[in-house]
Motif scaffolding. Structure first.
Motif, PDB file in Angstrom:
ATOM      1  N   ASP A 149       0.826  -1.213   0.000  1.00  0.00           N
ATOM      2  CA  ASP A 149       0.000   0.000   0.000  1.00  0.00           C
ATOM      3  C   ASP A 149       0.863   1.267   0.000  1.00  0.00           C
ATOM      4  N   LYS A 150       1.971   1.210   0.724  1.00  0.00           N
ATOM      5  CA  LYS A 150       2.901   2.342   0.745  1.00  0.00           C
ATOM      6  C   LYS A 150       3.454   2.586  -0.664  1.00  0.00           C
ATOM      7  N   GLY A 151       3.799   1.500  -1.354  1.00  0.00           N
ATOM      8  CA  GLY A 151       4.287   1.613  -2.720  1.00  0.00           C
ATOM      9  C   GLY A 151       3.226   2.154  -3.661  1.00  0.00           C
ATOM     10  N   ASN A 152       1.993   1.681  -3.484  1.00  0.00           N
ATOM     11  CA  ASN A 152       0.889   2.168  -4.321  1.00  0.00           C
ATOM     12  C   ASN A 152       0.702   3.673  -4.158  1.00  0.00           C
ATOM     13  N   LYS A 153       0.790   4.134  -2.918  1.00  0.00           N
ATOM     14  CA  LYS A 153       0.624   5.565  -2.636  1.00  0.00           C
ATOM     15  C   LYS A 153       1.744   6.374  -3.307  1.00  0.00           C
ATOM     16  N   ALA A 154       2.965   5.859  -3.204  1.00  0.00           N
ATOM     17  CA  ALA A 154       4.098   6.545  -3.828  1.00  0.00           C
ATOM     18  C   ALA A 154       3.934   6.594  -5.345  1.00  0.00           C
ATOM     19  N   PHE A 155       3.414   5.512  -5.917  1.00  0.00           N
ATOM     20  CA  PHE A 155       3.207   5.461  -7.373  1.00  0.00           C
ATOM     21  C   PHE A 155       2.189   6.512  -7.804  1.00  0.00           C
ATOM     22  N   ILE A 156       1.097   6.635  -7.049  1.00  0.00           N
ATOM     23  CA  ILE A 156       0.061   7.636  -7.358  1.00  0.00           C
ATOM     24  C   ILE A 156       0.653   9.048  -7.287  1.00  0.00           C
ATOM     25  N   GLU A 157       1.583   9.227  -6.347  1.00  0.00           N
ATOM     26  CA  GLU A 157       2.228  10.530  -6.174  1.00  0.00           C
ATOM     27  C   GLU A 157       3.393  10.739  -7.145  1.00  0.00           C
ATOM     28  N   LYS A 158       3.535   9.792  -8.102  1.00  0.00           N
ATOM     29  CA  LYS A 158       4.571   9.852  -9.141  1.00  0.00           C
ATOM     30  C   LYS A 158       5.981   9.762  -8.553  1.00  0.00           C
ATOM     31  N   LYS A 159       6.108   9.044  -7.439  1.00  0.00           N
ATOM     32  CA  LYS A 159       7.418   8.787  -6.832  1.00  0.00           C
ATOM     33  C   LYS A 159       7.798   7.338  -7.146  1.00  0.00           C
ATOM     34  N   SER A 160       8.151   7.103  -8.400  1.00  0.00           N
ATOM     35  CA  SER A 160       8.356   5.745  -8.899  1.00  0.00           C
ATOM     36  C   SER A 160       9.432   4.970  -8.153  1.00  0.00           C
ATOM     37  N   GLU A 161      10.567   5.606  -7.873  1.00  0.00           N
ATOM     38  CA  GLU A 161      11.661   4.921  -7.175  1.00  0.00           C
ATOM     39  C   GLU A 161      11.225   4.485  -5.776  1.00  0.00           C
ATOM     40  N   ASP A 162      10.493   5.364  -5.092  1.00  0.00           N
ATOM     41  CA  ASP A 162      10.003   5.027  -3.755  1.00  0.00           C
ATOM     42  C   ASP A 162       9.004   3.865  -3.821  1.00  0.00           C
ATOM     43  N   ALA A 163       8.191   3.864  -4.870  1.00  0.00           N
ATOM     44  CA  ALA A 163       7.212   2.791  -5.038  1.00  0.00           C
ATOM     45  C   ALA A 163       7.919   1.458  -5.231  1.00  0.00           C
ATOM     46  N   LEU A 164       8.905   1.434  -6.123  1.00  0.00           N
ATOM     47  CA  LEU A 164       9.639   0.192  -6.387  1.00  0.00           C
ATOM     48  C   LEU A 164      10.371  -0.306  -5.142  1.00  0.00           C
ATOM     49  N   LYS A 165      10.887   0.626  -4.357  1.00  0.00           N
ATOM     50  CA  LYS A 165      11.600   0.259  -3.126  1.00  0.00           C
ATOM     51  C   LYS A 165      10.647  -0.408  -2.129  1.00  0.00           C
ATOM     52  N   ALA A 166       9.465   0.182  -1.962  1.00  0.00           N
ATOM     53  CA  ALA A 166       8.488  -0.380  -1.021  1.00  0.00           C
ATOM     54  C   ALA A 166       8.024  -1.763  -1.480  1.00  0.00           C
ATOM     55  N   TRP A 167       7.780  -1.907  -2.781  1.00  0.00           N
ATOM     56  CA  TRP A 167       7.338  -3.204  -3.300  1.00  0.00           C
ATOM     57  C   TRP A 167       8.431  -4.258  -3.168  1.00  0.00           C
ATOM     58  N   LYS A 168       9.688  -3.845  -3.348  1.00  0.00           N
ATOM     59  CA  LYS A 168      10.807  -4.779  -3.175  1.00  0.00           C
ATOM     60  C   LYS A 168      10.858  -5.270  -1.730  1.00  0.00           C
ATOM     61  N   GLU A 169      10.656  -4.364  -0.784  1.00  0.00           N
ATOM     62  CA  GLU A 169      10.644  -4.752   0.632  1.00  0.00           C
ATOM     63  C   GLU A 169       9.496  -5.715   0.907  1.00  0.00           C
ATOM     64  N   ALA A 170       8.346  -5.471   0.260  1.00  0.00           N
ATOM     65  CA  ALA A 170       7.196  -6.364   0.431  1.00  0.00           C
ATOM     66  C   ALA A 170       7.529  -7.762  -0.084  1.00  0.00           C
ATOM     67  N   HIS A 171       8.196  -7.838  -1.241  1.00  0.00           N
ATOM     68  CA  HIS A 171       8.647  -9.129  -1.772  1.00  0.00           C
ATOM     69  C   HIS A 171       9.500  -9.869  -0.746  1.00  0.00           C
ATOM     70  N   GLU A 172      10.402  -9.132  -0.126  1.00  0.00           N
ATOM     71  CA  GLU A 172      11.331  -9.741   0.835  1.00  0.00           C
ATOM     72  C   GLU A 172      10.599 -10.294   2.054  1.00  0.00           C
ATOM     73  N   VAL A 173       9.570  -9.563   2.500  1.00  0.00           N
ATOM     74  CA  VAL A 173       8.790 -10.040   3.651  1.00  0.00           C
ATOM     75  C   VAL A 173       8.028 -11.310   3.282  1.00  0.00           C
ATOM     76  N   TRP A 174       7.387 -11.309   2.107  1.00  0.00           N
ATOM     77  CA  TRP A 174       6.664 -12.512   1.661  1.00  0.00           C
ATOM     78  C   TRP A 174       7.623 -13.687   1.504  1.00  0.00           C
ATOM     79  N   LYS A 175       8.822 -13.422   0.991  1.00  0.00           N
ATOM     80  CA  LYS A 175       9.803 -14.496   0.817  1.00  0.00           C
ATOM     81  C   LYS A 175      10.191 -15.090   2.166  1.00  0.00           C
ATOM     82  N   LYS A 176      10.413 -14.232   3.142  1.00  0.00           N
ATOM     83  CA  LYS A 176      10.774 -14.702   4.484  1.00  0.00           C
ATOM     84  C   LYS A 176       9.644 -15.535   5.090  1.00  0.00           C
ATOM     85  N   ALA A 177       8.400 -15.148   4.794  1.00  0.00           N
ATOM     86  CA  ALA A 177       7.241 -15.881   5.311  1.00  0.00           C
ATOM     87  C   ALA A 177       6.937 -17.123   4.471  1.00  0.00           C
TER      88      ALA A 177
END
Length: 228
Positions: A149-177
């Motif tokens: 959701d944090k990444g989605n918000k950043a994407f809407i605000e046209k902060k693409s790098e921040d969006a990709l960073k948040a989504w990457k962190e989400a991937h890492e959490v899902w991978k750990k789980a």
């Protein structure tokens, strides 16, 4: 498999969860049972799972939540796309056993303290181990969705790098789980769109292809196919 019960409008999976029958739950989930339905009060399938694992209400009518099955059931529900941040909507005045606006994790943490399984002579210690494992999984799931959701918000605000960073962190959490499928596909779909808008067509295609390897809802699959 998705036939709805007349009074509550819920599928067989709800009945299996409500009775604590982990074996039947897993059979249904392995056949991609829908986990996105809600009760009339807003409770999700994951809230019903929490009632099985932690609630004292009607616990004598359910099979004990011990061993590998409870964690496996919840993990498969997440694989199939259940939302760990969805809250219940029924007020306390209508039903004393429901809480207003609680996520499955909040419901679990409230109920677990008074669960009769904790003091059960035969399975108390085993249940505590199961409860800790489930608590960790629910915390990870909430964290991953909030990062999405944090990444989605950043994407809407046209902060693409921040969006990709948040989504990457989400991937890492899902991978750990050790959770894949639907939630991973959603992240790949979001990344594909973001990368395409950034002009990185090749990486956008790679994200689409990764997403399409995961089981997911038709609407997400259609998005991935479209972006590809």
């Amino acid at each position: 498999m998705e036939a709805k019960e007349d009074r509550m409008g819920t599928p067989p999976f709800n009945t299996a969860l409500a009775s604590g029958n982990g074996a039947v739950c897993l059979e249904l989930l392995n056949r991609d049972a829908d986990v996105t339905w809600k009760h009339h009060d807003g409770a999700s399938a994951l809230h019903v799972a929490m009632a099985w694992v932690s609630s004292s209400h009607n616990s004598n009518l359910r099979l004990p939540p011990v061993g590998e099955e409870p964690r496996a059931v919840i993990a498969m529900m997440l694989h199939n796309g259940v939302d760990p941040t969805q809250t219940e909507g029924m007020s306390l005045e209508k039903n004393a056993n429901r809480s207003r606006g609680m996520t499955p994790l909040e419901t679990f943490q409230r109920e677990i303290a008074r669960s009769p399984w904790r003091t059960h002579e035969e399975i108390g210690k085993q249940f505590d181990k199961t409860a800790r494992i489930i608590n960790t999984l629910l915390e990870q799931a909430e964290k991953a969705v909030k990062l999405k959701d944090k990444g989605n918000k950043a994407f809407i605000e046209k902060k693409s790098e921040d969006a990709l960073k948040a989504w990457k962190e989400a991937h890492e959490v899902w991978k750990k789980a050790d959770i894949r499928r639907h939630h991973e596909a959603v992240l790949y779909s979001n990344e594909a769109l973001c990368l395409r808008k950034m002009g990185d067509v090749e990486k956008s295609k790679e994200a689409c292809k990764e997403g399409l390897t995961q089981y997911t809802a038709k609407r997400i699959k259609d998005k991935l196919q479209f972006n590809l």
